[in-house]
Design a protein around this motif. Structure first.
Motif, PDB file in Angstrom:
ATOM      1  N   GLU A 584       0.825  -1.305   0.308  1.00  0.00           N
ATOM      2  CA  GLU A 584      -0.176  -0.018  -0.067  1.00  0.00           C
ATOM      3  C   GLU A 584       0.962   1.266   0.010  1.00  0.00           C
ATOM      4  N   SER A 585       1.874   1.201   0.573  1.00  0.00           N
ATOM      5  CA  SER A 585       2.718   2.489   0.677  1.00  0.00           C
ATOM      6  C   SER A 585       3.295   2.822  -0.438  1.00  0.00           C
ATOM      7  N   LEU A 586       3.809   1.817  -1.105  1.00  0.00           N
ATOM      8  CA  LEU A 586       4.590   2.063  -2.496  1.00  0.00           C
ATOM      9  C   LEU A 586       3.511   2.582  -3.327  1.00  0.00           C
ATOM     10  N   VAL A 587       2.153   2.117  -3.472  1.00  0.00           N
ATOM     11  CA  VAL A 587       1.408   2.293  -4.439  1.00  0.00           C
ATOM     12  C   VAL A 587       1.007   3.760  -3.974  1.00  0.00           C
ATOM     13  N   GLY A 588       0.836   4.064  -2.559  1.00  0.00           N
ATOM     14  CA  GLY A 588       0.444   5.533  -2.373  1.00  0.00           C
ATOM     15  C   GLY A 588       1.523   6.419  -2.777  1.00  0.00           C
ATOM     16  N   VAL A 589       2.546   6.129  -2.902  1.00  0.00           N
ATOM     17  CA  VAL A 589       3.761   6.877  -3.358  1.00  0.00           C
ATOM     18  C   VAL A 589       3.581   7.094  -4.674  1.00  0.00           C
ATOM     19  N   LEU A 590       3.259   5.961  -5.534  1.00  0.00           N
ATOM     20  CA  LEU A 590       3.273   6.167  -7.023  1.00  0.00           C
ATOM     21  C   LEU A 590       2.006   6.934  -7.225  1.00  0.00           C
ATOM     22  N   ILE A 591       0.967   6.836  -6.549  1.00  0.00           N
ATOM     23  CA  ILE A 591      -0.395   7.666  -6.900  1.00  0.00           C
ATOM     24  C   ILE A 591       0.116   8.993  -6.701  1.00  0.00           C
ATOM     25  N   ALA A 592       0.978   9.566  -5.860  1.00  0.00           N
ATOM     26  CA  ALA A 592       1.425  10.883  -5.477  1.00  0.00           C
ATOM     27  C   ALA A 592       2.378  11.350  -6.787  1.00  0.00           C
ATOM     28  N   ILE A 593       3.197  10.326  -7.127  1.00  0.00           N
ATOM     29  CA  ILE A 593       3.855  10.937  -8.452  1.00  0.00           C
ATOM     30  C   ILE A 593       2.897  11.258  -9.518  1.00  0.00           C
ATOM     31  N   LEU A 594       2.063  10.178  -9.907  1.00  0.00           N
ATOM     32  CA  LEU A 594       0.962  10.419 -11.081  1.00  0.00           C
ATOM     33  C   LEU A 594       0.442  11.605 -10.995  1.00  0.00           C
ATOM     34  N   ILE A 595      -0.010  12.164  -9.458  1.00  0.00           N
ATOM     35  CA  ILE A 595      -0.778  13.301  -9.170  1.00  0.00           C
ATOM     36  C   ILE A 595       0.063  14.542  -9.464  1.00  0.00           C
ATOM     37  N   TYR A 596       1.255  14.439  -9.165  1.00  0.00           N
ATOM     38  CA  TYR A 596       2.447  15.367  -9.383  1.00  0.00           C
ATOM     39  C   TYR A 596       2.860  15.895 -10.580  1.00  0.00           C
ATOM     40  N   PHE A 597       2.714  14.837 -11.482  1.00  0.00           N
ATOM     41  CA  PHE A 597       2.820  15.037 -12.962  1.00  0.00           C
ATOM     42  C   PHE A 597       1.655  15.133 -13.721  1.00  0.00           C
ATOM     43  N   GLY A 598       0.558  15.355 -12.954  1.00  0.00           N
ATOM     44  CA  GLY A 598      -0.900  15.816 -13.884  1.00  0.00           C
ATOM     45  C   GLY A 598      -1.528  14.623 -14.326  1.00  0.00           C
ATOM     46  N   ALA A 599      -1.450  13.545 -13.924  1.00  0.00           N
ATOM     47  CA  ALA A 599      -2.077  12.378 -14.469  1.00  0.00           C
ATOM     48  C   ALA A 599      -3.601  12.443 -13.827  1.00  0.00           C
ATOM     49  N   PRO A 600      -4.658  12.171 -14.682  1.00  0.00           N
ATOM     50  CA  PRO A 600      -5.963  12.374 -14.411  1.00  0.00           C
ATOM     51  C   PRO A 600      -6.306  11.140 -13.203  1.00  0.00           C
ATOM     52  N   ILE A 601      -6.677  11.802 -11.979  1.00  0.00           N
ATOM     53  CA  ILE A 601      -7.102  10.611 -10.829  1.00  0.00           C
ATOM     54  C   ILE A 601      -8.555  11.035 -10.438  1.00  0.00           C
ATOM     55  N   PRO A 602      -9.352  10.249 -10.493  1.00  0.00           N
ATOM     56  CA  PRO A 602     -10.871  10.312 -10.109  1.00  0.00           C
ATOM     57  C   PRO A 602     -11.011  11.100  -8.577  1.00  0.00           C
ATOM     58  N   GLU A 603     -12.008  11.972  -8.712  1.00  0.00           N
ATOM     59  CA  GLU A 603     -11.997  12.697  -7.448  1.00  0.00           C
ATOM     60  C   GLU A 603     -12.884  12.008  -6.399  1.00  0.00           C
ATOM     61  N   GLU A 604     -14.081  11.492  -7.036  1.00  0.00           N
ATOM     62  CA  GLU A 604     -14.855  10.649  -6.314  1.00  0.00           C
ATOM     63  C   GLU A 604     -14.985   8.998  -6.557  1.00  0.00           C
ATOM     64  N   ALA A 605     -15.214   8.267  -5.615  1.00  0.00           N
ATOM     65  CA  ALA A 605     -15.671   6.945  -5.801  1.00  0.00           C
ATOM     66  C   ALA A 605     -16.760   6.853  -6.796  1.00  0.00           C
ATOM     67  N   LYS A 606     -16.539   5.642  -7.592  1.00  0.00           N
ATOM     68  CA  LYS A 606     -17.688   5.093  -8.459  1.00  0.00           C
ATOM     69  C   LYS A 606     -18.764   4.664  -7.861  1.00  0.00           C
ATOM     70  N   ILE A 607     -18.220   3.653  -6.765  1.00  0.00           N
ATOM     71  CA  ILE A 607     -19.545   3.071  -5.868  1.00  0.00           C
ATOM     72  C   ILE A 607     -19.518   3.712  -4.637  1.00  0.00           C
ATOM     73  N   ALA A 608     -20.572   4.476  -4.370  1.00  0.00           N
ATOM     74  CA  ALA A 608     -20.768   5.150  -3.266  1.00  0.00           C
ATOM     75  C   ALA A 608     -21.174   4.372  -1.883  1.00  0.00           C
ATOM     76  N   SER A 609     -21.496   3.337  -2.073  1.00  0.00           N
ATOM     77  CA  SER A 609     -21.806   2.323  -0.927  1.00  0.00           C
ATOM     78  C   SER A 609     -20.717   2.171   0.111  1.00  0.00           C
ATOM     79  N   ASN A 610     -21.293   2.382   1.368  1.00  0.00           N
ATOM     80  CA  ASN A 610     -20.288   2.129   2.385  1.00  0.00           C
ATOM     81  C   ASN A 610     -20.065   0.442   2.926  1.00  0.00           C
ATOM     82  N   LEU A 611     -20.915  -0.143   2.271  1.00  0.00           N
ATOM     83  CA  LEU A 611     -21.056  -1.576   2.808  1.00  0.00           C
ATOM     84  C   LEU A 611     -20.076  -2.165   2.042  1.00  0.00           C
ATOM     85  N   ILE A 612     -19.880  -2.073   0.775  1.00  0.00           N
ATOM     86  CA  ILE A 612     -18.734  -2.899  -0.287  1.00  0.00           C
ATOM     87  C   ILE A 612     -17.435  -2.517   0.425  1.00  0.00           C
ATOM     88  N   PRO A 613     -17.021  -1.414   0.701  1.00  0.00           N
ATOM     89  CA  PRO A 613     -15.387  -1.284   0.969  1.00  0.00           C
ATOM     90  C   PRO A 613     -15.341  -2.145   2.322  1.00  0.00           C
TER      91      PRO A 613
END
Length: 636
Positions: A584-613
């Motif tokens: 998780e930590s390494l993917v978290g850092v990778l996501i941060a790198i993608l955001i830094y370079f402007g990669a499109p990251i969705p802002e809202e979760a596609k599935i709004a349910s609390n039960l599924i996660p």
């Protein structure tokens, strides 16, 4: 803690000890292959621990996972069978872990102050702190590791030595880490990368205004809970529940009729929801509790502190005047003249190079507190382990004393606060590195490593991790913003609050004192005030998944019929949990790198349910249980 534990061991016992690889035998050790692999793992685990420290204010030991991974790669892929090479790799990896801890516990405060930061500043701080930690530990090795071998167990170092000695099982163990890394990484990518589902679930309590419970469904937090166990996890959750279903509703109830804002919040309490009350009031109460909890931890360690200084000075005096004989390979440290020269050079550089602007006062404080606290930390971790070392308390004490001295000399304002924080950051990094290098040297002493090669390897690991830790912090800030609910950086935020309070005088001291009083009360209840205080400071959403991991560990312990089965299951679970954290930590850092370079990251979760996660997280917890208990019969 009994002072008798610090009594010097009998020399006859010391002389009887023969390491796994005796001094008369030479194996490949500080090789190019080991150094390259060690650099890679130092950066990886440094990034992982930085992410974890920013999320929950905790870090985990990297020595055993690193030893397992190094054995899998060196033995499995390269067919190299030198236990000493593996020892070098795990030594360098723990340097990355220590640098990550020292940096994230202090330096994010600069982001919270919106101070312009650059790579040069970060590299300077962590390298000077890291090198001081190594250099100041070198003269203590003969006393703490060799003479007191039968007295100071150094639990992580001893455990890592046993893992290295049973290296033929490294391949299977490495698979557990690899599977955990893959699972943790995929879960993080799907949840926080592609935003297919929410990773934060919360709900209010009916007819109980602003009382909220929630859970961050993240693999790393599950893994942390498993590793630290149910008692610590339970106390941390207790702090979270105290804040979110007691203090927040109390503040909401008594402030419901008010029409004016009460400092430090900018809106009336009646208009604030649970998160608003947490941000405006609870964080300051939690900060007071954490500060006093850290100081209480330090005070409780005072017997060990004074015992450490007494025994260290006694050992130094005893070593003077002894005849010099041919030194065996397993007893060769970095030459003393290089150590002393290195320490003096670093202190002078800190004093006069205008990178940090701490001045002579700051450099003298670093020299004094560095020598004092490194000696203490190196001995204390020999008894209680690195995870229980009061590094936070010693860093808080350093920060408070230095800020008071700066204030007395007229060095105030933002420059004074930043300078005090830099001093604390260098000390914090030195303590973290000294504690870890002590464990590593214990491992080396048992397996027969060459001390000076381990000390050099530790410095290489410091350079490798220290060169990129600033990049990681900047990326994480750009992606998630320091101080946000996603990246609270709890210990660094505490350092910021304390520096502001001493030099600026603009804190809600009543809230700070309420937190301090809570910490003192918790001690009378027999609880670990620092652990509970961290739970108060962080959102309860962080403590809940940690408790789930603690529950898994509890049931493993409860339903294992013998100690051997329990130990084998716990070890398997720990390796898998370490993989979850790293993934998780390494993917978290990778996501941060993608955001830094402007990669499109969705802002809202596609599935709004609390039960599924929530269900997915329970499945992940079940997988952790399954991996722990379903090992081969030969494993248990």
């Amino acid at each position: 803690m009994k002072l008798a534990v610090f009594k010097l061991s009998d020399d006859s016992k010391q002389n009887k000890f023969v390491p796994y690889v005796p001094a008369s035998r030479t194996l490949p050790e500080l090789t190019v292959t080991a150094v390259v692999l060690g650099i890679i793992l130092a950066i990886v685990f440094g990034a992982a621990n930085a992410y974890l420290g920013l999320r929950v204010g905790l870090t985990v030991s990297a020595s055993i996972p690193a030893a397992v991974i190094s054995m899998a790669i060196l033995r499995g892929l390269f067919r190299r069978n030198s236990i000493l090479e593996n020892n070098i790799v795990q030594t360098m990896t723990t340097a990355g872990e220590a640098i990550g801890a020292g940096a994230v516990f202090t330096l994010p405060a600069l982001f919270l102050w919106h101070v312009p930061v650059n790579q040069g500043l970060f590299i300077f701080i962590v390298l000077t702190g890291g090198f001081l930690g190594v250099f100041m530990m070198v003269p203590l090795r003969q006393l703490l590791i060799v003479k007191e071998h039968e007295v100071l167990p150094y639990p992580e170092g001893t455990a890592c030595a046993e893992v290295l000695k049973s290296g033929e099982e490294g391949g299977n163990s490495a698979k557990l880490i690899g599977i955990g890394l893959l699972v943790g990484g995929i879960f993080k990518a799907v949840g926080d990368g592609f935003k297919l589902f929410k990773t934060e679930v919360e709900t209010g309590i009916t007819n109980f205004k602003n009382a909220v419970v929630g859970i961050d469904t993240l693999p790393a937090l599950l893994g942390v809970g498993y590793i630290i166990g149910p008692r610590v996890a339970g106390q941390m959750l207790g702090g979270g529940l105290l804040a979110w279903i007691v203090l927040i509703p109390v503040i909401s109830f008594f402030g419901s009729g008010g029409t004016h804002a009460i400092f430090p919040a900018t809106d009336p309490i009646a208009k604030l929801d649970a998160w608003g009350i947490w941000d405006g009031y609870i964080r300051y109460i939690g900060a007071g509790a954490v500060a006093v909890g850290g100081l209480i931890t330090l005070v409780k360690s005072l017997p060990a502190l004074f015992g450490s200084l007494f025994d260290t000075l006694k050992g130094v005096r005893a070593g003077r005047g002894q005849a010099q004989y041919a030194i065996p390979r397993t007893e060769k440290d970095i030459p003393r003249q290089y150590v002393i020269g290195g320490i003096i050079a670093i202190i002078l550089i800190i004093a006069f190079v205008p990178v940090t602007n701490v001045g002579i006062i700051g450099a003298v404080a670093i020299a004094i507190f560095g020598f004092l606290f490194v000696s203490v930390a190196s001995r204390i971790v020999g008894v209680v382990g690195s995870s229980s070392s009061p590094v936070s308390g010693m860093t808080i004490a350093t920060l408070l004393i230095v800020t008071l001295v700066y204030k007395a000399t007229g060095f105030t304002g933002m420059k004074g606060m930043v300078a005090a924080l830099v001093v604390a950051a260098i000390i914090c990094t030195a303590l973290a590195v000294a504690g870890d290098v002590s464990q590593d040297l214990k491992t080396g002493y048992i397996v027969g490593g060459t001390p000076w090669k381990q000390q050099v390897a530790m410095m290489i690991g410091v350079v490798a991790s220290g060169s990129v830790i600033g990049i990681i912090l900047i990326l994480m800030d750009n992606a998630y913003h320091m101080g946000s609910a996603e990246l609270p950086a709890p210990k660094a935020a505490l350092m910021k609050i304390l520096a502001e309070g001493v030099l600026g005088g603009n804190l809600p001291w009543d809230l700070i004192f309420i937190g301090a009083a809570i910490a003192i009360t918790l001690e009378f209840f027999g609880l670990n005030s620092l652990v509970v205080a961290v739970g108060i400071y962080l959102p309860v959403h962080v403590s809940t998944p940690i408790m789930v991991g603690g529950f898994v560990r509890y049931f493993i312990d409860r339903f294992s019929k013998t100690d051997a089965i329990r130990e084998a299951r716990t070890d398997r679970g720990t390796l898998f949990a370490s993989g979850l954290i790293a993934g998780e930590s390494l993917v978290g850092v990778l996501i941060a790198i993608l955001i830094y370079f402007g990669a499109p990251i969705p802002e809202e979760a596609k599935i709004a349910s609390n039960l599924i996660p929530f269900l997915l997280f329970l499945i992940l917890a079940g997988l952790l249980w399954f991996v722990s208990v379903k090992g081969k019969k030969s494993d248990v």
